[in-house]
Design an enzyme around this catalytic site. Structure first.
Site, PDB file in Angstrom:
ATOM      1  CE1 TYR A   1      -5.407   6.671  -0.167  1.00  0.00           C
ATOM      2  CE2 TYR A   1      -4.729   6.906   2.124  1.00  0.00           C
ATOM      3  CZ  TYR A   1      -5.165   6.114   1.077  1.00  0.00           C
ATOM      4  OH  TYR A   1      -5.363   4.767   1.271  1.00  0.00           O
TER       5      TYR A   1
ATOM      6  CG  ASP B   1      -2.087   0.957   1.120  1.00  0.00           C
ATOM      7  OD1 ASP B   1      -3.103   0.640   0.480  1.00  0.00           O
ATOM      8  OD2 ASP B   1      -1.956   2.061   1.690  1.00  0.00           O
TER       9      ASP B   1
ATOM     10  CG  HIS C   1      -4.291  -4.025   0.321  1.00  0.00           C
ATOM     11  ND1 HIS C   1      -3.532  -3.683  -0.769  1.00  0.00           N
ATOM     12  CD2 HIS C   1      -4.364  -2.900   1.097  1.00  0.00           C
ATOM     13  CE1 HIS C   1      -3.157  -2.417  -0.684  1.00  0.00           C
ATOM     14  NE2 HIS C   1      -3.638  -1.929   0.449  1.00  0.00           N
TER      15      HIS C   1
END
Length: 391
Positions: free
Chosen positions: A311, A184, A364
């Site tokens: 982000y 990630d 993930h």
């Protein structure tokens, strides 16, 4: 350790009874939304499942026991770049050869929690049926704004800046050369460690190649690369609303998620289910206690807003940075339940790719879902580079 370097201090948090009582009171007072009949998970988090999880969180979840279990990991804090950084530092138990230092970088929505199961498998492989010669010294930092690391009060740090902090951390810990691995956002951080510190990083292992960004001529791409790019756009249309919020208006979402533990759980649990190799049944991969350990870490540290802001920082990284190629040896493990799995052509375009594998299980959060498989992936990839790190 040189006198001018910061000194790590042991760290063991203790949650006050008042904080836990406040959490339980909020959970019991949850104001629930309606939901169309038989909606299930089709519109987001399933109302029936979240009610069940929240009831367990309020009345049966034993956070002090989970906190004590996490405290068995050797944990520290150290000032770096004006921030207090929390990290696990677990040394190889019984090395039978050169010990490779390894920094593991997590993603969202998690923290050092992602690697809590895999640390003992990496530091003491002999005790878990593997070759003792594959032992690592393992370092797992919480990124700024996550877990028990400080929240930046100014602009959030991007993956490039965090990679610089991790290089400094490895210097503080006395490791001139080391391996880097992650998934990630941690894949991005590991990539920039290889790009910006190639004299120190002996190899980079990633679970993904990140969101594909390509500004060149599409005619240069192999057919499987073009298909992958198209697939990533389609995934973003159906599954990427959370990321758009994080990149653009994270503060708006942070108010509700910081105030409501049920809302926080809904935001995180939906991703744990969608991104794991659970075939729609989240508790095939995570017990309620494991889910709530992750969510409670976010709640008690108040880091959901600061974690989302990363982000926004990463969205501002210039395109030229995305075009750089990692020249240190790179490996990829494409777990079947992960999000957007890159083709080998893309991995070779963007990195000096020497190993690609497709494990049988895992998603993930593979280090937590399938710690034995993930540990073996790291052992196998880094095996040829142990001597280089020792030298």
């Amino acid at each position: 350790m040189p006198d001018d370097l910061p000194r790590p201090e042991p760290f063991t948090p203790r949650t006050s009874p008042a904080a836990l009582e406040d959490l339980r009171a909020r959970l019991r007072a949850t104001r629930w939304p309606d939901s169309p009949e038989d909606a299930g998970w089709s519109l987001g988090t399933d109302l029936a499942y979240l009610r069940e999880l929240v009831a367990y969180w309020a009345d049966a979840f034993d956070w002090p026991a989970r906190e004590a279990a996490l405290a068995r990991l050797p944990r520290f804090r150290v000032p770096l770049g004006g921030l207090g950084i929390h990290f696990v530092h677990a040394r190889a138990a019984a090395p039978a050869g050169p010990v490779l230092p390894l920094v593991l970088s997590h993603g969202w929505p998690d923290s050092f929690w992602r690697y809590s199961k895999v640390v003992p498998l990496l530091t003491d492989p002999g005790a878990h049926g593997a070759d003792p010669a594959d032992a690592f010294d393992v370092v797992v930092p919480d990124m700024p704004g996550y877990g028990y690391s400080d929240r930046p009060t100014g602009p959030p740090l991007d993956s490039i800046a965090v990679a610089g902090l991790w290089a400094e951390l490895m210097t503080v810990l006395g490791y001139p050369r080391f391996g880097a691995a992650g998934g990630d956002i941690g894949s991005h951080v590991s990539r920039y460690l290889g790009l910006d510190h190639p004299d120190r990083v002996v190899g980079v292992h990633r679970m993904d190649a990140g969101v594909p960004i390509f500004s060149g001529d599409p005619a240069e791409l192999a057919p499987e690369e073009r298909a992958w790019l198209d697939g990533a756009v389609a995934w973003g249309t159906t599954e990427g609303a959370y990321a758009a919020m994080h990149r653009t208006k994270p503060q708006t979402a942070a108010f509700g998620l910081t105030d409501s533990p049920a809302g926080l759980a809904a935001w995180i649990v939906e991703k744990l289910r969608a991104w794991s190799d659970c075939d729609g049944d989240i508790e095939r991969c995570f017990t309620k206690d494991e889910i709530l350990t992750n969510v409670t870490l976010y709640w008690l540290t108040g880091t959901i807003g600061s974690s989302m802001r990363m982000y926004r920082a990463n969205a501002a990284i210039p395109p030229a940075q995305h075009a750089r190629r990692v020249e240190v040896p790179s490996g990829f493990s494409r777990f079947p339940g992960d999000l957007v799995r890159p083709p080998r052509a893309w991995m070779e375009r963007t990195a000096n790719t020497v190993r690609v594998t497709d494990p049988a299980r895992g998603g993930h959060f593979a280090p937590f879902e399938e710690p034995e498989l993930y540990a073996e992936e790291l052992r196998a990839f880094f095996r040829p580079y142990r001597t280089a790190a020792a030298g």
